[in-house]
Design a protein around this motif. Sequence first.
Motif, PDB file in Angstrom:
ATOM      1  N   ARG A  19      41.800  46.701  29.604  1.00 34.31           N
ATOM      2  CA  ARG A  19      42.408  46.550  30.737  1.00 34.31           C
ATOM      3  C   ARG A  19      42.634  44.957  31.003  1.00 34.31           C
ATOM      4  O   ARG A  19      41.879  44.338  29.637  1.00 34.31           O
ATOM      5  CB  ARG A  19      40.496  46.611  32.258  1.00 34.31           C
ATOM      6  CG  ARG A  19      41.146  45.753  33.968  1.00 34.31           C
ATOM      7  CD  ARG A  19      40.470  44.581  34.224  1.00 34.31           C
ATOM      8  NE  ARG A  19      39.688  46.379  34.382  1.00 34.31           N
ATOM      9  CZ  ARG A  19      39.827  46.707  36.184  1.00 34.31           C
ATOM     10  NH1 ARG A  19      40.916  46.174  36.448  1.00 34.31           N
ATOM     11  NH2 ARG A  19      39.044  47.096  36.621  1.00 34.31           N
ATOM     12  N   PRO A  20      43.769  44.856  30.993  1.00 34.23           N
ATOM     13  CA  PRO A  20      44.096  44.000  30.361  1.00 34.23           C
ATOM     14  C   PRO A  20      43.636  41.860  31.011  1.00 34.23           C
ATOM     15  O   PRO A  20      42.562  42.363  31.756  1.00 34.23           O
ATOM     16  CB  PRO A  20      45.840  43.473  31.106  1.00 34.23           C
ATOM     17  CG  PRO A  20      46.576  44.943  30.960  1.00 34.23           C
ATOM     18  CD  PRO A  20      45.127  45.535  31.826  1.00 34.23           C
ATOM     19  N   MET A  21      43.417  41.194  29.887  1.00 37.59           N
ATOM     20  CA  MET A  21      42.732  40.240  30.082  1.00 37.59           C
ATOM     21  C   MET A  21      43.588  39.459  30.668  1.00 37.59           C
ATOM     22  O   MET A  21      43.140  37.968  31.205  1.00 37.59           O
ATOM     23  CB  MET A  21      42.274  39.926  28.983  1.00 37.59           C
ATOM     24  CG  MET A  21      40.933  40.847  28.210  1.00 37.59           C
ATOM     25  SD  MET A  21      39.690  40.545  30.656  1.00 37.59           S
ATOM     26  CE  MET A  21      38.905  39.484  29.224  1.00 37.59           C
ATOM     27  N   ALA A  22      45.023  38.975  30.084  1.00 39.03           N
ATOM     28  CA  ALA A  22      46.211  38.047  30.305  1.00 39.03           C
ATOM     29  C   ALA A  22      47.461  38.572  30.895  1.00 39.03           C
ATOM     30  O   ALA A  22      47.604  39.271  31.238  1.00 39.03           O
ATOM     31  CB  ALA A  22      45.962  37.148  29.953  1.00 39.03           C
ATOM     32  N   LEU A  23      48.179  38.413  31.676  1.00 35.81           N
ATOM     33  CA  LEU A  23      48.641  37.703  32.756  1.00 35.81           C
ATOM     34  C   LEU A  23      50.461  38.985  31.464  1.00 35.81           C
ATOM     35  O   LEU A  23      51.239  40.008  32.188  1.00 35.81           O
ATOM     36  CB  LEU A  23      50.133  37.285  33.270  1.00 35.81           C
ATOM     37  CG  LEU A  23      49.273  36.554  34.243  1.00 35.81           C
ATOM     38  CD1 LEU A  23      50.445  35.687  35.302  1.00 35.81           C
ATOM     39  CD2 LEU A  23      48.976  38.409  35.281  1.00 35.81           C
ATOM     40  N   ASP A  24      49.843  38.290  30.519  1.00 38.32           N
ATOM     41  CA  ASP A  24      50.356  38.861  29.323  1.00 38.32           C
ATOM     42  C   ASP A  24      51.250  40.187  28.779  1.00 38.32           C
ATOM     43  O   ASP A  24      51.490  41.384  28.481  1.00 38.32           O
ATOM     44  CB  ASP A  24      51.247  37.562  27.599  1.00 38.32           C
ATOM     45  CG  ASP A  24      52.047  36.400  28.359  1.00 38.32           C
ATOM     46  OD1 ASP A  24      52.504  36.503  28.881  1.00 38.32           O
ATOM     47  OD2 ASP A  24      51.091  34.982  27.605  1.00 38.32           O
ATOM     48  N   GLU A  25      49.449  40.440  29.058  1.00 40.54           N
ATOM     49  CA  GLU A  25      48.942  42.255  28.255  1.00 40.54           C
ATOM     50  C   GLU A  25      49.453  42.938  29.155  1.00 40.54           C
ATOM     51  O   GLU A  25      49.406  44.094  29.014  1.00 40.54           O
ATOM     52  CB  GLU A  25      47.666  41.899  28.335  1.00 40.54           C
ATOM     53  CG  GLU A  25      47.116  41.144  27.059  1.00 40.54           C
ATOM     54  CD  GLU A  25      45.765  40.932  26.713  1.00 40.54           C
ATOM     55  OE1 GLU A  25      45.190  42.103  27.596  1.00 40.54           O
ATOM     56  OE2 GLU A  25      45.281  39.877  26.657  1.00 40.54           O
ATOM     57  N   LEU A  26      50.321  42.673  31.030  1.00 37.82           N
ATOM     58  CA  LEU A  26      50.101  43.979  31.868  1.00 37.82           C
ATOM     59  C   LEU A  26      51.686  43.772  31.132  1.00 37.82           C
ATOM     60  O   LEU A  26      52.598  43.607  30.763  1.00 37.82           O
ATOM     61  CB  LEU A  26      50.507  42.923  32.794  1.00 37.82           C
ATOM     62  CG  LEU A  26      49.773  43.916  34.298  1.00 37.82           C
ATOM     63  CD1 LEU A  26      48.566  43.580  33.830  1.00 37.82           C
ATOM     64  CD2 LEU A  26      49.896  42.455  34.879  1.00 37.82           C
ATOM     65  N   VAL A  27      51.544  45.451  31.603  1.00 36.43           N
ATOM     66  CA  VAL A  27      52.974  46.845  31.059  1.00 36.43           C
ATOM     67  C   VAL A  27      53.649  46.695  32.719  1.00 36.43           C
ATOM     68  O   VAL A  27      52.672  46.553  33.765  1.00 36.43           O
ATOM     69  CB  VAL A  27      52.351  47.544  31.284  1.00 36.43           C
ATOM     70  CG1 VAL A  27      53.734  48.562  31.634  1.00 36.43           C
ATOM     71  CG2 VAL A  27      52.200  48.115  29.665  1.00 36.43           C
ATOM     72  N   ASP A  28      54.538  46.370  33.015  1.00 37.19           N
ATOM     73  CA  ASP A  28      55.918  46.200  34.069  1.00 37.19           C
ATOM     74  C   ASP A  28      55.211  44.454  35.099  1.00 37.19           C
ATOM     75  O   ASP A  28      54.890  43.439  34.185  1.00 37.19           O
ATOM     76  CB  ASP A  28      55.706  47.649  35.040  1.00 37.19           C
ATOM     77  CG  ASP A  28      56.766  48.320  34.180  1.00 37.19           C
ATOM     78  OD1 ASP A  28      57.459  48.092  33.611  1.00 37.19           O
ATOM     79  OD2 ASP A  28      56.603  49.688  34.704  1.00 37.19           O
ATOM     80  N   VAL A  32      45.307  42.351  38.335  1.00 35.24           N
ATOM     81  CA  VAL A  32      45.653  40.675  38.512  1.00 35.24           C
ATOM     82  C   VAL A  32      44.894  39.884  38.929  1.00 35.24           C
ATOM     83  O   VAL A  32      44.558  38.748  38.755  1.00 35.24           O
ATOM     84  CB  VAL A  32      47.007  41.026  38.566  1.00 35.24           C
ATOM     85  CG1 VAL A  32      47.616  39.738  39.363  1.00 35.24           C
ATOM     86  CG2 VAL A  32      47.930  41.568  38.126  1.00 35.24           C
ATOM     87  N   ALA A  33      43.847  40.392  39.548  1.00 32.28           N
ATOM     88  CA  ALA A  33      42.650  39.875  40.822  1.00 32.28           C
ATOM     89  C   ALA A  33      41.890  39.353  40.083  1.00 32.28           C
ATOM     90  O   ALA A  33      40.971  37.808  39.999  1.00 32.28           O
ATOM     91  CB  ALA A  33      42.307  40.268  41.604  1.00 32.28           C
ATOM     92  N   LEU A  34      41.852  39.915  39.038  1.00 30.38           N
ATOM     93  CA  LEU A  34      40.250  39.458  38.284  1.00 30.38           C
ATOM     94  C   LEU A  34      41.107  38.352  37.390  1.00 30.38           C
ATOM     95  O   LEU A  34      40.261  37.109  36.853  1.00 30.38           O
ATOM     96  CB  LEU A  34      39.761  39.813  37.912  1.00 30.38           C
ATOM     97  CG  LEU A  34      39.106  41.521  38.359  1.00 30.38           C
ATOM     98  CD1 LEU A  34      38.380  42.898  37.176  1.00 30.38           C
ATOM     99  CD2 LEU A  34      38.149  40.960  38.449  1.00 30.38           C
ATOM    100  N   ILE A  35      42.217  38.259  36.765  1.00 31.61           N
ATOM    101  CA  ILE A  35      43.250  37.849  35.617  1.00 31.61           C
ATOM    102  C   ILE A  35      43.084  35.669  36.741  1.00 31.61           C
ATOM    103  O   ILE A  35      42.720  35.330  35.691  1.00 31.61           O
ATOM    104  CB  ILE A  35      44.195  38.107  35.309  1.00 31.61           C
ATOM    105  CG1 ILE A  35      43.830  39.399  34.305  1.00 31.61           C
ATOM    106  CG2 ILE A  35      44.955  37.137  34.318  1.00 31.61           C
ATOM    107  CD1 ILE A  35      44.930  39.843  33.602  1.00 31.61           C
ATOM    108  N   ILE A  36      43.318  36.449  37.815  1.00 37.20           N
ATOM    109  CA  ILE A  36      43.813  35.036  38.526  1.00 37.20           C
ATOM    110  C   ILE A  36      42.426  34.342  38.478  1.00 37.20           C
ATOM    111  O   ILE A  36      42.024  32.620  38.725  1.00 37.20           O
ATOM    112  CB  ILE A  36      43.996  35.307  39.879  1.00 37.20           C
ATOM    113  CG1 ILE A  36      45.447  35.411  40.438  1.00 37.20           C
ATOM    114  CG2 ILE A  36      43.739  34.364  41.069  1.00 37.20           C
ATOM    115  CD1 ILE A  36      46.336  35.890  40.857  1.00 37.20           C
TER     116      ILE A  36
END
Length: 321
Positions: free
Chosen positions: A15-24, A58-62
Amino acid sequence: MSRVETTMMWAEKYRPMALDELVDQEEVRERLRMMLEHPDEMPHLLFAGPPGTGKTTVALIIARTLLGDYWRDYTLELNASDERGIDIVRERIKAFTRYVDMRSGIPFKIVILDEADEMTGDAQTALRRIMEESSRIARFILTANFSSNIIEPIQSRCAVFRFVRLGEKDVAGFMKRICDEEGCEYEEEALYLIYELSSGDMRRAINQLQATAVLGKVTVENVRNVFGVGKRSLVKDMVHAALKEEFNKARGTLLELIRVYGLSEKDIMKFIFEDVMAYKNLDHVEAARLLAEYDYRLSRGSNPEIQLAALLAELGALSRK
Ligand SMILES: Nc1ncnc2c1ncn2[C@@H]1O[C@H](COP(=O)(O)OP(=O)(O)O)[C@@H](O)[C@H]1O
Ligand SMILES: [Mg+2]
């Protein structure tokens, strides 16, 4: 054949930990980046889009970005469709926002309410009031499959972010990265087949990848095997183990079916029923009564892992009679 380690789900591990790791989700990421520069001005947020596209992630990243090391202490995660009604949601949010024991640097508490569009209109009206009452202390992040199922007064209080279905190349690329990391061989074509089967839902794609990797190499043939007869025969194994009173084995298979194969409790119940009724040397009347009881409990929203495990235990006891 080695069994996959069911406690370590790849979908969680990666699970991505930062916005940059997110796909699309470029648009979402761009707007959020700007918003995160001025946390004090952050409104409530509504994340809308298909399942498995990154809303909860994304909610968790925020929460992690704004609340730092202690983010867990200041974040409440609720699932609207899990909780038994708005009263429980209200009580938990009230308890959570009662004390303003903020460490310095914490701008507000965060309530993540997943699957808010599963709530009835009345419950949403109550939710809107709760949001108003606690808005001094907490920001809400709601997620929904369809924003149109959220009542207008809530929508108008939120900044709405639309998550899009993930693209084929991007999902395949993400799966390749996981395969490389896990030292798992794959055929390119097999990854595209998994994408097709999971229709842009990254959680399902990763779960299917993991289920296939259990067989060894991720080939088209193995993907087909896993999603053709694989699940069905695992249910049979599980019922067989339960009736032999091998509870731990049966429960292990149950967790694999739910967590790795993503089989719904409804389907599991249906297959268990078929298998139990096909069993000789069993009191079918008692068995039907038992299954009906658990079917009812599941329909009332009880925890499926607990209920189905209890059912397996009772089937074992029944076979002894
Ligand atoms: N945009 C994405 N980029 C990378 N991984 C993703 C993305 N969306 C979902 N995932 C993967 O799928 C899993 C489920 O994502 P989640 O954010 O819970 O989806 P949902 O939109 O249903 O809330 C995550 O743990 C992550 O591994
Ligand atoms: Mg979610």
